[in-house]
Design a protein around this motif. Structure first.
Motif, PDB file in Angstrom:
ATOM      1  N   SER A 174      -1.869  -6.949   2.768  1.00 37.63           N
ATOM      2  CA  SER A 174      -2.792  -5.800   1.912  1.00 37.63           C
ATOM      3  C   SER A 174      -4.107  -5.553   2.586  1.00 37.63           C
ATOM      4  O   SER A 174      -4.630  -6.584   3.269  1.00 37.63           O
ATOM      5  N   LYS A 180      -4.344  -7.739  -4.175  1.00 40.94           N
ATOM      6  CA  LYS A 180      -3.224  -6.812  -3.901  1.00 40.94           C
ATOM      7  C   LYS A 180      -2.142  -7.554  -3.050  1.00 40.94           C
ATOM      8  O   LYS A 180      -1.082  -7.371  -3.738  1.00 40.94           O
ATOM      9  N   ASP A 207      -8.266  -3.702   1.529  1.00 38.52           N
ATOM     10  CA  ASP A 207      -9.028  -2.660   0.814  1.00 38.52           C
ATOM     11  C   ASP A 207     -10.407  -2.409   1.755  1.00 38.52           C
ATOM     12  O   ASP A 207     -10.838  -3.241   2.454  1.00 38.52           O
ATOM     13  N   SER A 216       0.784  -1.064   0.162  1.00 40.10           N
ATOM     14  CA  SER A 216      -0.107  -0.063   0.102  1.00 40.10           C
ATOM     15  C   SER A 216       0.786   1.289  -0.059  1.00 40.10           C
ATOM     16  O   SER A 216       1.988   1.240   0.721  1.00 40.10           O
TER      17      SER A 216
END
Length: 228
Positions: free
Chosen positions: A103, A53, A105, A9
């Protein structure tokens, strides 16, 4: 061989949250398509993107290590593959140092609809007007994958924000002061956004900012990484 920690990120906020664990880590930016699939739920979306990701981050980490000499020459000219403060050199046996890639989101949901980043003051004001007096649920997908074994652990962590009844003047003033134009839901909970809320409901306040640390610690443990 020690296992590195990589945060997939470029978010300043996620980086600051991960720093709370006082574990050394590096950052990279996986480049994936974040377009929602038609009919996809918020939960399915964040879980799919968090996994994607992580996989992309592991692939990028391995690629960079396999091409270390070339990478050292062009890293400053290729921001998509740049690692911050990188220290991922190969060992004396020429084996790539294993890493776990973290990761996440996140999306917000109001009245059953996914709410994105406003990108403008007018849209931010409209989002906050829509949220006034209501509850917004944030869903954060979290994934941790091992760069060599590809073993991955993933989950979804919810967090609900209850907004108080807001006047247009309050909303406008808030947007002017904090400019939350790139935040889903149009507020920054770690800043003045706290003044918009009636109460918060969730297991970990870090989740609201984008990285659920309590659950992350549990997933890191599955990869034999102990925080304490």
């Amino acid at each position: 061989m020690n296992t590195k920690i990589i945060l997939a990120s470029t978010s300043v906020y996620r980086k600051e949250i991960l720093e709370k664990l006082q574990l050394p880590f590096d950052c990279l930016s996986p480049n994936i398509d974040e377009t929602p699939i038609k009919g996809e739920t918020a939960q399915a979306l964040v879980l799919r993107l968090a996994k994607a990701k992580a996989v992309a981050g592991a692939k990028l980490y391995n690629t960079i290590n396999n091409n270390l000499d070339t990478h050292n020459k062009d890293v400053n000219n290729n921001p998509e593959t740049k690692l911050d403060k990188i220290s991922y050199i190969k060992s004396g046996s020429n084996e790539i140092q294993p890493a776990v890639i973290i990761s996440s989101d996140q999306v917000a949901v109001i009245d059953g609809k996914i709410v994105g980043k406003p990108h403008s003051s007018d849209k931010a004001i409209k989002q906050l007007q829509q949220a006034s007096g209501k509850a917004i649920t944030f869903y954060t997908g979290l994934s941790v994958i091992h760069s060599q074994t590809q073993q991955a652990f993933s989950l979804i962590e919810p967090f609900t924000v209850h907004f108080r009844e807001l006047t247009l003047a309050e909303i406008t003033r808030y947007v002017e002061l904090e400019q939350p134009l790139y935040c889903a839901g149009s507020f920054k909970a770690e800043g003045l956004g706290i003044a918009l809320f009636e109460k918060l409901e969730g297991d970990d306040p870090n989740t609201l900012i984008g990285l659920p640390l309590i659950k992350l610690i549990q997933l890191l443990k599955k990869h034999d990484i102990q925080v304490l």
